[in-house]
Design an enzyme around this catalytic site. Structure first.
Site, PDB file in Angstrom:
ATOM      1  N   ASP A   1     -14.428   8.955  46.916  1.00  0.00           N
ATOM      2  CA  ASP A   1     -14.948   8.270  48.094  1.00  0.00           C
ATOM      3  C   ASP A   1     -16.439   7.979  47.962  1.00  0.00           C
ATOM      4  OD1 ASP A   1     -14.745   7.480  50.999  1.00  0.00           O
ATOM      5  OD2 ASP A   1     -16.153   9.145  51.202  1.00  0.00           O
TER       6      ASP A   1
ATOM      7  N   GLU B   1     -14.197   4.239  44.826  1.00  0.00           N
ATOM      8  CA  GLU B   1     -14.470   3.341  45.941  1.00  0.00           C
ATOM      9  C   GLU B   1     -15.966   3.020  45.852  1.00  0.00           C
ATOM     10  OE1 GLU B   1     -15.265   2.761  50.563  1.00  0.00           O
ATOM     11  OE2 GLU B   1     -15.553   4.679  49.578  1.00  0.00           O
TER      12      GLU B   1
END
Length: 639
Positions: A309, A362
């Site tokens: 993330d 990401e």
């Protein structure tokens, strides 16, 4: 017996930042010492004056079981006989300033159910895995030339018993896996399952990095979930958050009274937009903590990959900050050089310890070579989320069709950089929350057009180079945006339009998995070429997807307006007979039925740069897949 020599060596590696299995050393471990069963506790707290283990077993009295400081680098240890699995505990830390604070164990494998915050002794021994066949098959899998369609899932709001009361991981296995399997997805991606205090952080603000959240059960319950996914040939990816952690008092923040896991410099530590803290990536022990944590999830839970993330927030010192809130690096740049080095070391360690797993970034900027190996200067991930494609496509699809011709570049620009990285095309939870509307409700037009637009968008997504990810609810046309405290609106499946789009997704997946042209050369420019990307006036585009076998070649034609065109010329790469093997406009998908039911014979007349063309019906707000073959492999697909 405890091997003291091995422990000494591990301690050395831990302080060097090279202990890849630090969870086997630190934390609470059920062991036998001098013939006595009990629990050995070890914690890193170099700035503490004293550390004790406290719990119900000693009436939370820190004078009872004080830990011994092993070295000047701040490891503390104690063995407490007769304790066992299930013991609830915390560390009582006396800071250099004379303050007592209670902290959860950073390496705990289990925690109490929130709002309680203590750690729980848990042994990882004993679970008998049943997925040998899957794990063996995974070793030889080509991750790049295989179909990959990911169902992104937040367990607590997929289905729940009632608000804030959830099913067990084992219950979810019985409910989720048949559903995902029937739809044809290859993978499940779970939002973070590390222990976290606040439900509405969705797991992205953690306190227990090694503890599977108790909301849904025990570590072994989660292992069962993964085991069952593998039994049904579904891979499992977990969202992992090494970029920041929350400030809750019982967590990592100022663990021993000083900045320890976070940077001491607040300009580097503070993630102001999220109210969280950044890990100190330069600190060796923090590197051991994080790299071991990634390996822990992959090894101990047999996960098939991690989606990392907020990588951009790690790479850039000025991410989400205003002028004056950050400082340049030593070379005058805005890159966090320590984080870059950490990411490379992380990925190198992963591929050495757990080969052939997925490490997905990401990463929302144009940082180069995110999915390239470190030995050529890359960050070392093997996939990157294509945020540019996602933003451009959603912006385009939200426009009224009459305006789309003025923004035609939004659906073609992604092919200029489609092969610069190994991409996943993501339509994630972030796109259907906080007022952004659901995927279906983003679509313009009346009721019918909303569904037609959604089908066209999803069909184009599956035809476009790159692996696929869709957040739960999108597969049946959830009307409301994601309600993170409520379960999905399953009652919508009582309505024809929603059942039809669920069937559409099932058939689209069947097409996708059966047609190598849609995935085999996702990362090779030979896998795609345009027929006509320039027809902005009618918002029509056409292209070819190739596999390694020319027999699997597909022609894809997309129409992003509600107009129907008969006798429309499309240049085709081969002579012969073409058949429409799939159309998103099929009646049983809720479409208008403007399909090409008969075979289409190629006319030997150059068109759109090809030596021949076909004349076909272009259905409204739809995507058509055509194949040149005398006997169509895809005749079993519903058309």
């Amino acid at each position: 017996m405890v091997d003291e020599t091995a422990i000494d060596h591990d301690i050395y590696l831990f302080h060097q930042g090279n202990l890849r299995y630090s969870y086997q050393l630190l934390g609470a471990h059920v062991v036998t010492v001098d013939g006595k069963p009990g629990v050995r506790f070890m914690v890193w707290a170099p700035n503490a004056e004293q550390v004790s283990v406290v719990g119900i077993f000693n009436k939370w009295d820190g004078r009872q079981h004080q830990m011994e400081k092993l070295n000047v680098n701040g490891l503390w240890c104690v063995f407490i006989p007769e304790l066992e699995k299930g013991t609830i505990y915390k560390y009582e830390v006396l800071t250099a300033h004379g303050h007592l604070q209670l902290k959860a164990d950073p390496y705990a494998f289990s925690s109490e159910l929130r709002p309680a915050t203590a750690s729980v002794v848990y042994s990882l021994d004993g679970y008998v895995w049943q997925d040998d066949q899957w794990m063996k098959r995974r070793e030889g899998m080509n991750l790049y030339e295989s179909p990959m369609s990911i169902y992104e899932l937040h367990l607590g709001s997929w289905k729940n018993i009632e608000e804030e009361i959830f099913y067990n991981y084992r219950d979810y296995a019985e409910m989720v896996i048949p559903y995902v399997k029937d739809l044809g997805y290859t993978h499940i991606e779970l939002l973070p399952l590390t222990e976290h205090p606040f439900d509405r952080s969705w797991g992205y603000q953690a306190t227990g990095y090694y503890a599977v959240t108790a909301r849904y059960g025990t570590p072994d319950d989660f292992r069962y979930f993964v085991d069952q996914c593998h039994e049904h040939s579904i891979g499992v990816i977990l969202d992992w958050v090494p970029g920041h952690f929350c400030k809750d008092q019982h967590g990592l923040r100022r663990f021993d009274g000083e900045a320890l896991y976070e940077y001491a410099n607040p300009k580097k530590a503070e993630k102001t937009q999220w109210g969280t803290l950044t890990f100190d990536f330069a600190r060796n022990e923090v590197q051991s903590f994080l790299i071991s944590n990634a390996i822990y999830w992959l090894k101990e839970f047999h996960l098939d990959g991690l989606r990392v993330d907020a990588v951009a927030s790690m790479l850039y010192l000025d991410f989400g900050k205003e002028d004056g809130e950050w400082e340049l690096n030593e070379y005058g740049g805005r890159e966090n050089l320590e984080a870059v080095d950490f990411i490379k070391r992380l990925n190198e360690a992963i591929y050495e310890e757990v080969p052939n797993v997925l490490m997905m970034a990401e990463e929302s900027t144009s940082w180069p070579l995110v999915s390239a190996p470190t030995y050529i200067g890359g960050l070392g991930f093997n996939y990157k989320w294509n945020m540019g494609w996602m933003n451009d496509m959603l912006r385009y699809m939200e426009m009224e069709p009459v305006h789309r011709k003025y923004h035609h570049n939004l659906i073609t620009f992604s092919l200029h950089y489609a092969y610069s990285e190994n991409f996943v095309l993501p339509i994630s939870h972030d796109e259907v929350v906080h007022g952004k509307k659901s995927l279906l409700n983003k679509m313009p037009g009346d009721y019918w057009q909303k569904f037609a637009n959604l089908r066209a968008f999803l069909a184009y997504m599956y035809a476009h180079p790159g692996k696929k990810l869709l957040f739960m609810g999108g597969e049946f046309g959830q009307f409301h945006e994601w309600k993170d405290m409520d379960e999905l609106d399953w009652e919508l499946l009582d309505y024809d339009s929603h059942r039809a789009i669920l069937n559409f997704m099932k058939q689209l997946h069947q097409l996708y998995r059966d047609m190598p042209a849609l995935w085999e050369l996702d990362h090779d420019q030979e896998g795609f070429f345009w027929i006509d990307p320039h027809n902005f006036e009618q918002s029509i585009l056409s292209f070819v997807r190739n596999s390694r076998s020319t027999n699997d070649q597909l022609v894809v034609v997309c129409n992003f307006t509600p107009e129907v065109y008969h006798g429309y010329k499309v240049g085709v790469p081969k002579s012969g007979t073409y058949k429409e093997i799939f159309t998103s406009d099929a009646v049983h998908f809720g479409g208008s039925g403007q399909s090409n039911g008969l075979t289409l014979k190629a006319i030997t007349e150059p068109w759109q740069g090809q030596d021949q063309h076909i004349e076909m019906t272009i259905p409204p707000l739809a995507v058509s897949f055509l194949k040149c073959t005398s006997k169509v492999k895809g005749e079993d697909y519903e058309r």
